[in-house]
Design a protein around this motif. Structure first.
Motif, PDB file in Angstrom:
ATOM      1  N   LEU A 140       0.824  -1.204   0.000  1.00 58.76           N
ATOM      2  CA  LEU A 140       0.000   0.000   0.000  1.00 58.76           C
ATOM      3  C   LEU A 140       0.864   1.262   0.000  1.00 58.76           C
ATOM      4  CD1 LEU A 140      -2.783  -1.336   2.322  1.00 58.76           C
ATOM      5  CD2 LEU A 140      -3.238  -0.223   0.123  1.00 58.76           C
ATOM      6  N   TYR A 141       1.931   1.232   0.771  1.00 56.56           N
ATOM      7  CA  TYR A 141       2.861   2.366   0.793  1.00 56.56           C
ATOM      8  C   TYR A 141       3.475   2.574  -0.587  1.00 56.56           C
ATOM      9  CZ  TYR A 141       7.041   5.115   1.813  1.00 56.56           C
ATOM     10  OH  TYR A 141       8.027   6.080   1.796  1.00 56.56           O
ATOM     11  N   LYS A 142       3.871   1.488  -1.213  1.00 52.77           N
ATOM     12  CA  LYS A 142       4.457   1.545  -2.548  1.00 52.77           C
ATOM     13  C   LYS A 142       3.453   2.105  -3.562  1.00 52.77           C
ATOM     14  CE  LYS A 142       7.148  -1.287  -5.789  1.00 52.77           C
ATOM     15  NZ  LYS A 142       7.606  -2.662  -6.115  1.00 52.77           N
ATOM     16  N   ALA A 143       2.174   1.844  -3.325  1.00 46.32           N
ATOM     17  CA  ALA A 143       1.120   2.339  -4.222  1.00 46.32           C
ATOM     18  C   ALA A 143       0.821   3.819  -4.017  1.00 46.32           C
ATOM     19  CB  ALA A 143      -0.152   1.527  -4.025  1.00 46.32           C
ATOM     20  N   GLY A 144       1.319   4.378  -2.901  1.00 44.45           N
ATOM     21  CA  GLY A 144       1.134   5.810  -2.671  1.00 44.45           C
ATOM     22  C   GLY A 144       0.477   6.204  -1.367  1.00 44.45           C
ATOM     23  N   VAL A 145       0.084   5.233  -0.546  1.00 49.54           N
ATOM     24  CA  VAL A 145      -0.568   5.538   0.731  1.00 49.54           C
ATOM     25  C   VAL A 145       0.409   6.271   1.655  1.00 49.54           C
ATOM     26  CG1 VAL A 145      -1.499   4.501   2.841  1.00 49.54           C
ATOM     27  CG2 VAL A 145      -2.238   3.662   0.601  1.00 49.54           C
ATOM     28  N   LYS A 146      -0.087   7.343   2.286  1.00 53.40           N
ATOM     29  CA  LYS A 146       0.776   8.160   3.148  1.00 53.40           C
ATOM     30  C   LYS A 146       0.473   7.997   4.636  1.00 53.40           C
ATOM     31  CE  LYS A 146       1.683  11.691  -0.352  1.00 53.40           C
ATOM     32  NZ  LYS A 146       3.092  11.310  -0.516  1.00 53.40           N
ATOM     33  N   GLY A 147      -0.532   7.170   4.974  1.00 56.85           N
ATOM     34  CA  GLY A 147      -0.858   6.959   6.371  1.00 56.85           C
ATOM     35  C   GLY A 147      -1.871   5.843   6.536  1.00 56.85           C
ATOM     36  N   PHE A 148      -1.929   5.269   7.742  1.00 58.36           N
ATOM     37  CA  PHE A 148      -2.795   4.111   8.008  1.00 58.36           C
ATOM     38  C   PHE A 148      -3.667   4.374   9.229  1.00 58.36           C
ATOM     39  CE2 PHE A 148       0.778   2.623   5.585  1.00 58.36           C
ATOM     40  CZ  PHE A 148       0.254   1.666   4.728  1.00 58.36           C
ATOM     41  N   THR A 149      -4.923   3.926   9.160  1.00 60.48           N
ATOM     42  CA  THR A 149      -5.846   4.124  10.276  1.00 60.48           C
ATOM     43  C   THR A 149      -7.051   3.199  10.163  1.00 60.48           C
ATOM     44  OG1 THR A 149      -7.277   5.727  11.411  1.00 60.48           O
ATOM     45  CG2 THR A 149      -6.986   6.028   9.035  1.00 60.48           C
ATOM     46  N   ASP A 150      -7.519   2.719  11.310  1.00 55.58           N
ATOM     47  CA  ASP A 150      -8.800   2.006  11.387  1.00 55.58           C
ATOM     48  C   ASP A 150      -9.858   2.928  11.991  1.00 55.58           C
ATOM     49  OD1 ASP A 150      -7.804  -0.310  10.285  1.00 55.58           O
ATOM     50  OD2 ASP A 150      -8.415  -1.626  11.926  1.00 55.58           O
ATOM     51  N   ASP A 151      -9.698   4.239  11.772  1.00 48.54           N
ATOM     52  CA  ASP A 151     -10.595   5.200  12.424  1.00 48.54           C
ATOM     53  C   ASP A 151     -12.059   4.812  12.268  1.00 48.54           C
ATOM     54  OD1 ASP A 151     -11.366   7.726  13.704  1.00 48.54           O
ATOM     55  OD2 ASP A 151     -12.230   8.141  11.754  1.00 48.54           O
ATOM     56  N   GLY A 152     -12.762   5.007  13.373  1.00 46.37           N
ATOM     57  CA  GLY A 152     -14.140   4.551  13.490  1.00 46.37           C
ATOM     58  C   GLY A 152     -14.207   3.394  14.461  1.00 46.37           C
ATOM     59  N   LEU A 153     -13.114   2.642  14.512  1.00 47.64           N
ATOM     60  CA  LEU A 153     -13.022   1.505  15.431  1.00 47.64           C
ATOM     61  C   LEU A 153     -11.675   1.529  16.153  1.00 47.64           C
ATOM     62  CD1 LEU A 153     -14.379  -1.365  13.142  1.00 47.64           C
ATOM     63  CD2 LEU A 153     -15.592  -0.269  15.035  1.00 47.64           C
ATOM     64  N   PRO A 154     -11.659   1.094  17.420  1.00 44.98           N
ATOM     65  CA  PRO A 154     -10.386   0.986  18.137  1.00 44.98           C
ATOM     66  C   PRO A 154      -9.666  -0.310  17.783  1.00 44.98           C
ATOM     67  CG  PRO A 154     -12.179   0.306  19.571  1.00 44.98           C
ATOM     68  CD  PRO A 154     -12.816   0.737  18.269  1.00 44.98           C
ATOM     69  N   LEU A 155      -8.369  -0.283  17.849  1.00 50.21           N
ATOM     70  CA  LEU A 155      -7.569  -1.505  17.682  1.00 50.21           C
ATOM     71  C   LEU A 155      -7.311  -2.067  19.076  1.00 50.21           C
ATOM     72  CD1 LEU A 155      -5.119  -0.191  14.961  1.00 50.21           C
ATOM     73  CD2 LEU A 155      -6.588  -2.203  14.702  1.00 50.21           C
ATOM     74  N   MET A 156      -7.998  -3.141  19.406  1.00 46.87           N
ATOM     75  CA  MET A 156      -7.963  -3.644  20.772  1.00 46.87           C
ATOM     76  C   MET A 156      -6.786  -4.577  21.052  1.00 46.87           C
ATOM     77  SD  MET A 156     -10.347  -1.991  22.014  1.00 46.87           S
ATOM     78  CE  MET A 156     -10.098  -2.694  23.647  1.00 46.87           C
ATOM     79  N   ASP A 157      -6.261  -5.261  20.043  1.00 40.25           N
ATOM     80  CA  ASP A 157      -5.174  -6.220  20.234  1.00 40.25           C
ATOM     81  C   ASP A 157      -3.836  -5.485  20.272  1.00 40.25           C
ATOM     82  OD1 ASP A 157      -3.145  -8.169  19.907  1.00 40.25           O
ATOM     83  OD2 ASP A 157      -4.539  -9.519  18.885  1.00 40.25           O
ATOM     84  N   GLU A 158      -3.232  -5.468  21.434  1.00 38.75           N
ATOM     85  CA  GLU A 158      -1.977  -4.732  21.625  1.00 38.75           C
ATOM     86  C   GLU A 158      -0.872  -5.232  20.698  1.00 38.75           C
ATOM     87  OE1 GLU A 158       1.239  -3.938  25.210  1.00 38.75           O
ATOM     88  OE2 GLU A 158      -0.890  -4.133  25.720  1.00 38.75           O
ATOM     89  N   ASN A 159      -0.841  -6.533  20.441  1.00 39.72           N
ATOM     90  CA  ASN A 159       0.200  -7.081  19.556  1.00 39.72           C
ATOM     91  C   ASN A 159       0.038  -6.585  18.123  1.00 39.72           C
ATOM     92  OD1 ASN A 159       1.576  -8.617  21.515  1.00 39.72           O
ATOM     93  ND2 ASN A 159       0.040 -10.243  21.372  1.00 39.72           N
ATOM     94  N   VAL A 160      -1.199  -6.467  17.681  1.00 34.63           N
ATOM     95  CA  VAL A 160      -1.473  -5.942  16.340  1.00 34.63           C
ATOM     96  C   VAL A 160      -1.021  -4.480  16.251  1.00 34.63           C
ATOM     97  CG1 VAL A 160      -3.328  -5.277  14.728  1.00 34.63           C
ATOM     98  CG2 VAL A 160      -3.358  -7.534  15.820  1.00 34.63           C
ATOM     99  N   VAL A 161      -1.338  -3.719  17.287  1.00 35.17           N
ATOM    100  CA  VAL A 161      -0.956  -2.303  17.305  1.00 35.17           C
ATOM    101  C   VAL A 161       0.564  -2.163  17.295  1.00 35.17           C
ATOM    102  CG1 VAL A 161      -1.123  -0.109  18.555  1.00 35.17           C
ATOM    103  CG2 VAL A 161      -3.082  -1.657  18.510  1.00 35.17           C
ATOM    104  N   ARG A 162       1.226  -2.970  18.083  1.00 36.99           N
ATOM    105  CA  ARG A 162       2.699  -2.899  18.140  1.00 36.99           C
ATOM    106  C   ARG A 162       3.309  -3.214  16.765  1.00 36.99           C
ATOM    107  NH1 ARG A 162       6.520  -3.132  22.156  1.00 36.99           N
ATOM    108  NH2 ARG A 162       4.975  -3.646  23.751  1.00 36.99           N
ATOM    109  N   LYS A 163       2.817  -4.283  16.124  1.00 37.26           N
ATOM    110  CA  LYS A 163       3.338  -4.648  14.799  1.00 37.26           C
ATOM    111  C   LYS A 163       3.070  -3.549  13.777  1.00 37.26           C
ATOM    112  CE  LYS A 163       2.910  -9.665  15.402  1.00 37.26           C
ATOM    113  NZ  LYS A 163       2.061 -10.836  15.078  1.00 37.26           N
TER     114      LYS A 163
END
Length: 420
Positions: A140-163
């Motif tokens: 996605l970054y290579k395609a041009g994405v400049k940022g990532f977000t699941d806005d609207g929902l919280p990311l509850m899994d700490e391991n997922v957030v860390r990765k």
């Protein structure tokens, strides 16, 4: 060429504040100061008594496209942005389908090229917004994405957030987080407090935000990632961000105009038009947000522009969706509520609406300097106007009918006047 004459030129990055001219040639600012003459076919704008500033940048909007275009679409969202003085916006990924693949991203990005302002599309952090498996952030970054977000929902899994933070750090892009732990929410959209009790409505505790912000500030410190705490609403969360920044974490916080203007009492007056996630909170929370803006703990003002249909907002408090349309009122609220009441200078307000969001997303925009992109806003800081007649498809705002100060006159993107 476009020749802007006799304006008050303000550039927050350099502190430039002087009366003069700005000359644009194509998509670039070529001269600032006294312009003696220009080409015969040069378009002239007389900006006497008006402020000429970098085009506003909003890193948090919902244009609902694809999937929910009865609320808003790219064209109407861009028109609303231009009307509000915004030349760059970042759309959230909670569309249908969710922006979690290169194919979906590229289809939207291609349509964005035809718009009168710069519309950037963020990608999801997790596949399908499920909070379990990361999207292919590299692709996605290579395609041009400049940022990532699941806005609207919280990311509850700490391991997922860390990765996700580790990958965002590697790619040098921001990761933006919606901080609401469902464990502390009986019913969303209204602060859990005296107003929710009065209404017999469960409400959402400030703890829902605070516990998530504390966790993610710590993860930001450990990973070194650039982390954006979205639409901060509570005094405790502001304190956690302040502490993290003092320890050296790369944490940015956004404040939305509704959170520095209104409190939970607005729900009694405006009903579902004042229902939002995270909710409007107490006067103490509101004033801590303003203090956060003053001291630099909160570096960005972002609207969380969230259009909904009239029919949806006419449902009961428990059933109506959360959020308000915000692009067309943001500058006016900033000038009226923050500058007009002595909390921020005009330069400080502009900094939080131009160069700071540009820095978060590593954009060259947000600066009024020779050689920089020709993205500008021209506005009259003293002109009063009544909020009505939205360019957005939606009009779900408690600010309809309010008298605000600060009227946008021209929004110029890539050297061309954008039609708001």
């Amino acid at each position: 060429m476009l020749w802007i004459r006799n304006g008050r030129i303000m550039d927050p990055e350099t502190g430039l504040d002087q009366t003069g001219d700005v000359l644009l040639d194509g998509n670039q600012i070529v001269k600032i100061g006294k312009v003696e003459d220009a080409a015969d076919d040069c378009q002239i704008i007389d900006a006497s008594g008006q402020i000429v500033a970098p085009g506003l940048i909003d890193v948090h909007v919902h244009f609902r496209d694809p999937g929910f275009t009865y609320k808003e679409d790219l064209t109407t969202g861009a028109a609303a942005a231009a009307a509000g003085g915004f030349t760059t916006v970042v759309c959230m990924a909670n569309t249908k389908p969710v922006v979690d693949s290169v194919e979906i991203y590229e289809e939207i990005a291609e349509r964005c090229k035809k718009l009168p302002i710069r519309v950037l599309q963020a990608a999801a952090v997790s596949k399908g917004f499920q909070g379990k498996e990361l999207v292919d952030m590299d692709a996605l970054y290579k395609a041009g994405v400049k940022g990532f977000t699941d806005d609207g929902l919280p990311l509850m899994d700490e391991n997922v957030v860390r990765k996700a933070m580790e990958k965002a750090k590697e790619l040098d892009v921001p990761i933006s987080l919606h901080e609401e732990d469902p464990a502390y929410i009986k019913q969303p959209g209204v602060n859990q407090g005296k107003v929710s009790k009065q209404l017999g409505y469960g409400g959402a505790s400030y703890m829902a935000e605070a516990v998530m912000v504390k966790r993610d500030c710590q993860l930001a410190l450990e990973t070194g990632a650039s982390v954006d705490i979205q639409h901060i609403s509570s005094a405790q969360a502001v304190e956690y961000v302040k502490e993290a920044k003092e320890k050296g974490a790369h944490v940015t916080a956004e404040a939305s105009p509704h959170h520095f203007t209104l409190t939970e009492e607005a729900v009694l007056k405006y009903g579902t038009l004042a229902r939002m996630n995270p909710p409007l909170r107490t006067e103490e929370d509101r004033m801590r947000i303003i203090k956060g803006l003053q001291e630099g703990t909160i570096e960005v003002i972002a609207t969380d522009h969230a259009p909904h249909s009239k029919e949806e907002k006419e449902k009961s408090l428990a059933e109506a969706p959360s959020g308000i349309t915000g692009l067309e009122t943001a500058l006016g609220l900033g000038i009226t509520e923050l500058v007009g009441k002595g909390y921020l200078s005009m330069m400080e307000l502009l900094e939080k609406m131009t160069v700071n969001p540009a820095k978060l997303y590593h954009l060259p925009q947000g600066r009024l300097q020779e050689g920089c992109p020709a993205d500008l806003v021209i506005f009259d800081p003293e002109e009063e106007w009544i909020v009505k007649d939205y360019k957005s498809k939606a009009s779900n705002s408690p600010f309809t009918g309010w008298k605000l100060r600060g009227k946008v006159k021209y929004t110029i993107c890539d050297g061309k006047i954008a039609d708001g």
